[in-house]
Design a protein around this motif. Structure first.
Motif: not given
Lengths: 260, 408
Positions: A68-72
């Motif tokens: 889950g979630g994000s990383a950019t």
């Protein structure tokens, strides 16, 4: 907006597991973090907090699954990319335990890495003379003699030499964002200074860094802009460099007890 | 075909009947008869024979057919070398030879020592001769500083046989290369190398083949005096490809280095078999074989050191085999054997088989090297040690390995 105020690494509500499906364990559990260009952030935390896991999740190691979630990085989602794509985007991990690559000399390895990254970005390969010149200059700075750079990468090198070779690679590849995983482990005071000097030389308004460490000691050499405390897979406290000193004095239990 | 001839081999398959027919067309010669009988005792080797249990020629070679495939290009051919070219129906050799190399092109077969141990070698010696090809090619070497002798086996056809005998006299030195380039449905060659006094020989073998071709290259090596023999092979396999070396240390102080690498892709099979007899005291053998196999490929390593009770005293011998299974579905069979009867020897062997290291692959990818390239770089580095001994040809062998890895 000037480059140094721009967020480079942005992690939102990240959760990740380690291990096979039925035995997968959640190690990163709702983690939020932002590191702007030009800043150095430290992540500290007790054993088992998820520090190394975070570095592997961000760099795309097999066996770590994002749930889950994000990383950019610079606005681009990196979690869907192969490890080599992330590297070409400028993400560099300095390993806690650099891996031995038998039969592949240091310079051959770094040149292959550099040209792979350039190719992925649609750039021309570096010429052999340019590469050798750059390598020689950095070698002198990091006290790595020419013979060492011709030997197979990390094979038979001491702990300190391996860490210096990590910094050498970092300076050769000029990544945009650095993750230093326990870079101080296994270093004596002189080696720590050499390595820290190398890292400090990399500080720049358009580069971000995440320094993962157990101890405050490294942060005397690499001054962080912010210190985050990671526990149970989340950032539970954020502060300036003084937070690291408090952790050193009161221990994780003291600080964690307060915020829990 | 007469009944007597047909009965030479029990339950012959079509290929064996065709081999008998080829034998029947040859001029009568008692030496040929003995050679063919040595082959006929077993016929084409089958998995029921211990030494051939993983490389079954009878099953793989049902008839002598011309394959659809063509022979590969030869990376070891060079203007600097004296080239001997064999094809299924032809033979070319250099007419101008330097002093120190003496050539005897004999139409008839010559006796072959231990022919019973090498059925396909005996077959090659029996059938090598034809109108266009010598029954035995004999070369005597009496000098050092000579150009390399290169033997190239290419050209398309049903079957190709060759018999070469090389004697290196005391003090002489020679580099030899053999390229097996495919194109024939079945190829069998037998080379005898005899080193005398303090002679030195460096032999390089290169093998390429396709999935309709079977081949066996047999070498019989005898070391006398304090001679030094170095052998480096690079095999890519065929439907069946076997590189077999049987070496005897005949006098004290001889030294042998026998290295090999095999890189095997889908549908192919490469077999590295060696047998070393320490028949004299204080001889040295160093052996390193490395292999890497893809899905659907098969690698075979069989190595044996035989050290007799008295003659083999003070033997110093080491045998290593290391294989990489590059993908699921890759197969490697290995049988390292030490048979030691002497009590004061140093003999060691090691045998490992595994996949590429996941930590190494991740580390390389983290630095930006794509997975395929990382695998190729690691595999090339792994193989490199085994081809280091090929003298001036080692870079060519390494490039060939590297190209194969880049293409697969």
């Amino acid at each position: 907006m000037p480059a140094y105020m721009r967020t480079m690494l942005k992690i939102e509500n990240l959760t990740a597991t380690v291990g096979e499906e039925d035995e997968a364990k959640t190690i990163i559990n709702g983690l939020d973090l932002e590191v702007p260009a030009g800043e150095v952030h430290a992540i500290m935390g007790p054993n088992g907090a998820g520090k190394s896991t975070l570095s592997y999740v961000l760099t795309g190691r097999d066996g770590y699954e994002v749930t889950g979630g994000s990383a950019t990085l610079n606005g681009e989602d990196i979690l869907g990319m192969d490890p080599e794509e992330r590297a070409a985007k400028g993400l560099f991990l300095s390993f806690q335990y650099p891996v031995e690559i038998p039969g592949v000399p240091v310079m051959t390895f770094v040149r292959a890495a550099m040209n792979s990254q350039r190719k992925a970005r649609g750039e021309d390969e570096i010429s052999a003379p340019d590469f050798i010149k750059k390598s020689r200059e950095l070698g002198q700075k990091l006290k790595l003699d020419a013979d060492m750079l011709k030997r197979p990468l990390n094979v038979g090198f001491s702990g300190g030499e391996k860490k210096r070779l990590e910094i050498y690679q970092m300076m050769m590849l000029e990544p945009k964002f650095l993750i230093l995983d326990e870079t101080d482990s296994g270093l004596d005071i002189d080696a720590l200074k050499t390595v820290s000097d190398g890292v400090n030389a990399m500080r720049s308004p358009d580069r971000g860094m995440l320094v993962i460490t157990h101890y405050q000691r490294l942060l005397d050499h690499i001054q962080p802009d912010k210190v985050h405390v990671l526990a149970k897979g989340r950032i539970i406290a954020t502060g300036g460099p003084e937070l690291a000193h408090r952790l050193e004095k009161e221990g994780y239990d003291g600080v964690l007890g307060e915020v829990a | 075909m007469t009944t007597a001839l047909r009965d030479l081999i029990s339950n012959p398959n079509t290929a064996e009947l065709e081999l008998i027919a080829r034998y029947g067309m040859q001029p009568e010669d008692p030496r040929r008869e003995r050679l063919f009988e040595a082959f006929a005792q077993t016929g084409l080797p089958t998995r029921r024979m211990e030494a051939w249990k993983w490389t079954d020629f009878k099953a793989a070679l049902s008839a002598l057919d011309r394959p659809a495939s063509q022979s590969a290009s030869d990376p070891l051919a060079s203007d600097d070398a004296l080239c001997f070219r064999f094809s299924p129906d032809g033979f070319e050799y250099p007419k101008d030879l330097p002093e120190g190399i003496h050539l005897f092109v004999k139409p008839e077969p010559q006796a072959l020592g231990s022919a019973e141990d090498v059925p396909l070698g005996a077959l090659a010696a029996a059938l090598a001769g034809s109108k266009t090809r010598p029954g035995t090619l004999m070369i005597e070497v009496t000098a050092a500083d000579l150009p390399r002798l290169h033997f190239a086996f290419g050209g398309e056809g049903e079957a190709s046989f060759a018999r070469v005998t090389i004697v290196v006299r005391p003090g002489a030195e020679l580099s030899v290369s053999e390229s097996y380039l495919g194109g024939a449905g079945f190829l069998s060659s037998v080379f005898e190398y005899s080193l005398q006094g303090d002679a030195k020989l460096n032999r390089t073998v290169y093998q390429r083949g396709a999935d309709q071709e079977t081949m066996a290259a047999t070498a019989l090596v005898q070391l006398e005096g304090a001679s030094e023999y170095t052998q480096t092979s690079l095999a890519f396999g065929a439907k069946l490809a076997r590189l077999e070396t049987r070496l005897v240390h005949k006098e004290a102080g001889a030294k042998a280095i026998m290295n090999a690498a095999y890189l095997v892709g889908k549908g192919l099979h490469a077999d590295i078999t060696t047998h070393v007899r320490h028949g004299a005291p204080s001889c040295i053998t160093r052996q390193m074989t490395k292999g890497a196999v893809l899905d659907g490929g098969t690698g075979v390593f069989q190595g044996k050191f035989h050290v007799p009770r008295t003659a083999g005293q003070y033997t110093d011998a080491d045998m290593q085999h290391k294989a990489l299974l590059l993908e699921e579905g890759a197969v490697v069979f290995a049988k390292p054997e030490l048979e030691i009867y002497a009590d004061d020897v140093e003999c060691a062997h090691g045998n490992t088989c595994g996949a590429l290291d996941a930590n190494q692959l991740f580390y390389m990818r983290q630095r930006g090297i794509p997975e395929r390239a990382a695998r190729a770089l690691l595999t090339e580095a792994f193989i490199a040690e085994a081809v280091e001994t090929a003298g001036d040809l080692k870079d060519i062998l390494r490039d060939e390995a590297s190209n194969w890895l880049a293409e697969s």
